[in-house]
Design a protein around this motif. Structure first.
Motif, mmCIF file in Angstrom:
data_model
loop_
_atom_site.group_PDB
_atom_site.id
_atom_site.type_symbol
_atom_site.label_atom_id
_atom_site.label_comp_id
_atom_site.label_asym_id
_atom_site.label_seq_id
_atom_site.Cartn_x
_atom_site.Cartn_y
_atom_site.Cartn_z
ATOM 1 N N ALA A 19 -12.057 2.738 -10.956
ATOM 2 C CA ALA A 19 -11.868 2.325 -9.625
ATOM 3 C C ALA A 19 -13.422 2.167 -8.831
ATOM 4 C CB ALA A 19 -11.483 3.583 -8.577
ATOM 5 N N ASN A 27 -17.084 1.992 3.109
ATOM 6 C CA ASN A 27 -15.903 2.744 3.099
ATOM 7 C C ASN A 27 -15.582 2.790 1.325
ATOM 8 O OD1 ASN A 27 -15.588 -0.356 2.981
ATOM 9 N ND2 ASN A 27 -13.295 -0.308 2.943
ATOM 10 N N TYR A 28 -15.905 1.859 0.436
ATOM 11 C CA TYR A 28 -15.833 2.008 -0.931
ATOM 12 C C TYR A 28 -16.661 2.975 -1.515
ATOM 13 C CZ TYR A 28 -13.203 -2.307 -0.924
ATOM 14 O OH TYR A 28 -11.964 -3.336 -0.691
ATOM 15 N N GLU A 38 -15.529 6.326 -0.776
ATOM 16 C CA GLU A 38 -14.375 6.499 -1.687
ATOM 17 C C GLU A 38 -14.834 6.866 -2.993
ATOM 18 O OE1 GLU A 38 -10.983 5.854 -0.947
ATOM 19 O OE2 GLU A 38 -10.161 6.135 -3.037
ATOM 20 N N TYR A 60 -1.831 3.039 -10.139
ATOM 21 C CA TYR A 60 -2.036 4.203 -9.257
ATOM 22 C C TYR A 60 -1.014 5.262 -10.014
ATOM 23 C CZ TYR A 60 -5.038 2.498 -5.649
ATOM 24 O OH TYR A 60 -6.009 2.159 -4.980
ATOM 25 N N HIS A 72 -13.192 3.581 8.092
ATOM 26 C CA HIS A 72 -11.901 2.468 8.361
ATOM 27 C C HIS A 72 -11.932 2.584 9.963
ATOM 28 C CE1 HIS A 72 -10.398 3.731 4.205
ATOM 29 N NE2 HIS A 72 -11.154 2.679 4.008
ATOM 30 N N PHE A 92 0.786 -1.127 0.035
ATOM 31 C CA PHE A 92 0.121 -0.158 0.063
ATOM 32 C C PHE A 92 0.812 1.412 0.172
ATOM 33 C CE2 PHE A 92 -4.547 -1.370 1.707
ATOM 34 C CZ PHE A 92 -4.484 -2.356 0.533
ATOM 35 N N TYR A 119 -13.589 -12.099 10.297
ATOM 36 C CA TYR A 119 -14.320 -10.990 9.543
ATOM 37 C C TYR A 119 -15.769 -11.122 10.432
ATOM 38 C CZ TYR A 119 -11.314 -10.970 5.763
ATOM 39 O OH TYR A 119 -10.110 -10.636 4.996
ATOM 40 N N GLN A 120 -16.110 -9.805 10.909
ATOM 41 C CA GLN A 120 -17.423 -9.588 11.682
ATOM 42 C C GLN A 120 -18.255 -8.576 10.899
ATOM 43 O OE1 GLN A 120 -17.412 -11.064 14.607
ATOM 44 N NE2 GLN A 120 -15.091 -11.404 14.468
ATOM 45 N N TYR A 166 0.712 4.071 -3.154
ATOM 46 C CA TYR A 166 0.198 5.238 -2.590
ATOM 47 C C TYR A 166 1.261 6.798 -2.797
ATOM 48 C CZ TYR A 166 -3.949 2.755 -0.887
ATOM 49 O OH TYR A 166 -4.894 1.743 -0.543
ATOM 50 N N LEU A 203 -13.411 -3.757 14.331
ATOM 51 C CA LEU A 203 -13.837 -5.193 14.463
ATOM 52 C C LEU A 203 -12.827 -6.390 14.751
ATOM 53 C CD1 LEU A 203 -16.109 -4.927 11.121
ATOM 54 C CD2 LEU A 203 -16.768 -4.759 13.407
ATOM 55 N N ARG A 204 -11.538 -5.756 14.790
ATOM 56 C CA ARG A 204 -10.289 -6.716 14.869
ATOM 57 C C ARG A 204 -9.652 -6.492 16.150
ATOM 58 N NH1 ARG A 204 -8.754 -7.631 9.220
ATOM 59 N NH2 ARG A 204 -10.245 -9.383 8.646
ATOM 60 N N TRP A 209 -14.967 -6.060 -5.788
ATOM 61 C CA TRP A 209 -14.405 -6.475 -4.446
ATOM 62 C C TRP A 209 -15.779 -6.617 -3.296
ATOM 63 C CZ3 TRP A 209 -9.342 -3.131 -3.804
ATOM 64 C CH2 TRP A 209 -8.512 -3.543 -4.875
ATOM 65 N N MET A 231 -14.015 -1.671 -7.249
ATOM 66 C CA MET A 231 -14.307 -1.759 -5.751
ATOM 67 C C MET A 231 -15.834 -2.540 -5.893
ATOM 68 S SD MET A 231 -13.019 1.597 -3.983
ATOM 69 C CE MET A 231 -13.110 2.793 -5.250
ATOM 70 N N LYS A 247 -17.031 -9.494 -0.931
ATOM 71 C CA LYS A 247 -17.126 -9.152 0.449
ATOM 72 C C LYS A 247 -18.524 -9.323 0.981
ATOM 73 C CE LYS A 247 -13.228 -6.110 0.377
ATOM 74 N NZ LYS A 247 -12.396 -6.334 1.441
ATOM 75 N N HIS A 305 -4.436 -10.707 6.192
ATOM 76 C CA HIS A 305 -3.481 -11.370 5.258
ATOM 77 C C HIS A 305 -2.065 -10.852 5.601
ATOM 78 C CE1 HIS A 305 -7.108 -12.352 3.191
ATOM 79 N NE2 HIS A 305 -7.288 -10.919 3.098
HETATM 80 N N1 LIG Z 1 -9.302 4.307 -5.516
HETATM 81 C C1 LIG Z 1 -9.308 3.120 -5.605
HETATM 82 O O1 LIG Z 1 -9.054 2.546 -6.853
HETATM 83 C C2 LIG Z 1 -9.381 2.158 -4.308
HETATM 84 C C3 LIG Z 1 -9.420 0.741 -4.480
HETATM 85 C C4 LIG Z 1 -9.646 -0.081 -3.598
HETATM 86 C C5 LIG Z 1 -9.608 0.694 -2.112
HETATM 87 N N2 LIG Z 1 -9.220 1.906 -2.177
HETATM 88 C C6 LIG Z 1 -9.539 2.740 -0.682
HETATM 89 O O2 LIG Z 1 -8.367 2.013 0.173
HETATM 90 C C7 LIG Z 1 -9.299 1.626 1.202
HETATM 91 C C8 LIG Z 1 -8.605 0.325 1.587
HETATM 92 O O3 LIG Z 1 -8.715 -0.679 0.879
HETATM 93 P P1 LIG Z 1 -8.935 -2.346 1.067
HETATM 94 O O4 LIG Z 1 -9.275 -2.944 -0.236
HETATM 95 O O5 LIG Z 1 -7.963 -2.818 1.882
HETATM 96 O O6 LIG Z 1 -10.455 -2.247 2.176
HETATM 97 P P2 LIG Z 1 -11.237 -3.380 3.141
HETATM 98 O O7 LIG Z 1 -10.759 -4.520 2.402
HETATM 99 O O8 LIG Z 1 -12.460 -2.999 2.854
HETATM 100 O O9 LIG Z 1 -10.654 -3.336 4.367
HETATM 101 C C9 LIG Z 1 -9.875 -2.389 5.149
HETATM 102 C C10 LIG Z 1 -9.354 -3.161 6.309
HETATM 103 O O10 LIG Z 1 -10.448 -3.502 7.185
HETATM 104 C C11 LIG Z 1 -10.712 -4.900 7.232
HETATM 105 N N3 LIG Z 1 -11.999 -5.497 7.020
HETATM 106 C C12 LIG Z 1 -12.815 -5.205 6.118
HETATM 107 N N4 LIG Z 1 -13.959 -5.885 6.341
HETATM 108 C C13 LIG Z 1 -13.788 -6.451 7.476
HETATM 109 C C14 LIG Z 1 -14.629 -6.990 8.198
HETATM 110 N N5 LIG Z 1 -16.058 -7.473 7.902
HETATM 111 N N6 LIG Z 1 -14.471 -7.600 9.447
HETATM 112 C C15 LIG Z 1 -13.066 -7.357 10.115
HETATM 113 N N7 LIG Z 1 -12.348 -6.459 9.234
HETATM 114 C C16 LIG Z 1 -12.677 -6.065 8.090
HETATM 115 C C17 LIG Z 1 -9.627 -5.335 6.012
HETATM 116 O O11 LIG Z 1 -9.196 -6.756 6.625
HETATM 117 P P3 LIG Z 1 -8.115 -7.903 5.758
HETATM 118 O O12 LIG Z 1 -6.992 -7.449 5.624
HETATM 119 O O13 LIG Z 1 -8.859 -9.026 6.088
HETATM 120 O O14 LIG Z 1 -8.847 -7.425 4.037
HETATM 121 C C18 LIG Z 1 -8.747 -4.290 6.196
HETATM 122 O O15 LIG Z 1 -7.755 -4.629 7.169
HETATM 123 C C19 LIG Z 1 -10.633 1.347 0.737
HETATM 124 O O16 LIG Z 1 -11.688 1.334 1.768
HETATM 125 C C20 LIG Z 1 -10.692 2.708 0.009
HETATM 126 O O17 LIG Z 1 -10.900 3.946 0.550
HETATM 127 C C21 LIG Z 1 -9.435 2.675 -3.243
#
Ligand SMILES: NC(=O)c1ccc[n+]([C@@H]2O[C@H](COP(=O)([O-])OP(=O)(O)OC[C@H]3O[C@@H](n4cnc5c(N)ncnc54)[C@H](OP(=O)(O)O)[C@@H]3O)[C@@H](O)[C@H]2O)c1
Length: 310
Positions: free
Chosen positions: A271, A244-245, A248, A172, A214, A96, A229-230, A100, A220-221, A278, A275, A282, A157
């Motif tokens: 984007a 969060n998406y 975004e 990016y 976020h 990451f 996952y919760q 970024y 949640l962890r 994904w 998202m 999820k 992970h």
């Molecule tokens: N502009 C773009 O193209 C783009 C694309 C993707 C993301 N982003 C931005 O980057 C941020 C982070 O992306 P990401 O894909 O890592 O987001 P994410 O998978 O939703 O997760 C963010 C963190 O929360 C944890 N998490 C998510 N759902 C959970 C659940 N139900 N229970 C417990 N923990 C949970 C994830 O754990 P894990 O480690 O287990 O996944 C991760 O550590 C996004 O929210 C968004 O703002 C931007």
């Protein structure tokens, strides 16, 4: 206990197998493989149980925290595991950080340095206020993402393949340069002051909401990333699975209302597409995990990412 480690083609990875004590865990086995091979550190290894030839079953991946005994049927003293090399790995934070860092550095170069001279524009550039605010907005966004990577997210992970660093950086960094080029261009025509103020105001609100989402995910962890996952709840998570998406995507809409470039809209659409994929996965995972059976809660009815469409 004797563990035979074979590759997916059935060849022995370590001649004669490995002798481990009966209380050994999968993690102990991974350490032992690393010690013998030197090359394959634990996060590079994927260990599975063998499947019958011709079977369509997906092989079960061994959980590093579990004891090897749990995987050996009955009182058998020999266990066969299948080894796969996942290739060089990097931590999620490293991945990451590099993806970024590019946009954070590249964008201000287009805004502050005389790069357009190299594109044939020799005259002094007139910088409109919206271009300067766009630069602040952009940098704030990527700075926030880096800070969240190190101080907010609790990743489950441990690592990601090194090849993802190159793939993600290409995505990016290229989009960062593409948008920066057009928004800071000497021939750029700004929108009205009211429009860019509305765009940035709305976008900033979405960025702050995204940050709050976020924080809710983080809670949640446990701090070590354990807890699985919760069901996310609170704030926008009460209506949408991947709030969060959602925030975004809307913050990019805000940026585009203010700056109005084709490059910016193309990035927002790509984007949002990524998202959405994904988010669907999820949403499916949470519905499967929380199916309301065996005392587990049932996942509540929610939108996936973009109410009222999906
Ligand atoms: N502009 C773009 O193209 C783009 C694309 C993707 C993301 N982003 C931005 O980057 C941020 C982070 O992306 P990401 O894909 O890592 O987001 P994410 O998978 O939703 O997760 C963010 C963190 O929360 C944890 N998490 C998510 N759902 C959970 C659940 N139900 N229970 C417990 N923990 C949970 C994830 O754990 P894990 O480690 O287990 O996944 C991760 O550590 C996004 O929210 C968004 O703002 C931007």
């Amino acid at each position: 206990m004797k563990v035979l480690v074979v590759t997916r083609s059935g060849k022995e990875l370590l001649k004669g197998g490995i002798e481990l004590n009966d209380s050994a865990t999968v993690s102990d086995l991974q350490e032992a493989i690393h010690k013998r091979t030197k090359k394959y550190y634990p996060s590079r290894q994927r260990l599975t149980l063998p499947v019958q030839p011709g079977s369509k079953e997906r092989p079960a991946v061994l959980n590093s925290k579990k004891s090897l005994k749990e995987y050996s049927d009955g009182n058998s003293n020999t266990l066969t595991v299948v080894f796969k090399d996942l290739g060089p790995q990097v931590s999620y934070r490293t991945l990451f950080f590099f993806e970024y860092l590019g946009p954070l550095v590249i964008y201000p170069i287009f805004h502050y340095l005389p790069v357009y001279r190299f594109f044939g524009y020799k005259e002094e550039r007139v910088i409109h206020p919206v271009q300067t605010y766009a630069c602040y907005y952009w940098c704030f966004h990527y700075f926030k993402r880096i800070m969240e990577t190190f101080f907010v997210h609790r990743f489950s992970h441990a690592t990601s393949p090194l090849s993802n660093v190159f793939r993600n950086c290409l995505y990016y960094w290229t989009f960062g340069a593409f948008i920066a080029y057009y928004v800071n261009h000497p021939l750029y025509t700004p929108v009205s002051e009211l429009q860019w103020k509305i765009g940035f105001g709305f976008g900033l609100l979405c960025q702050l909401s995204n940050f709050y989402c976020h924080i809710l995910l983080k809670n949640l962890r446990r701090p070590d990333g354990n807890g699985g996952y919760q069901i996310p709840h609170g704030f926008l998570f009460n209506i949408v699975t991947c709030a969060n998406y959602t925030t975004e995507i809307y913050q990019w809409v805000g940026f585009n209302i203010a700056t109005q470039t084709v490059a910016g809209y193309v990035f927002a659409v790509v984007a949002a597409g990524i998202m959405t994929n994904w988010a669907l996965a999820k949403h499916r995972r949470l519905k499967k995990l929380f199916d309301g059976k065996d005392g587990k809660p049932k996942y509540p009815r929610r939108w996936v990412i973009l109410p009222p469409f999906l």
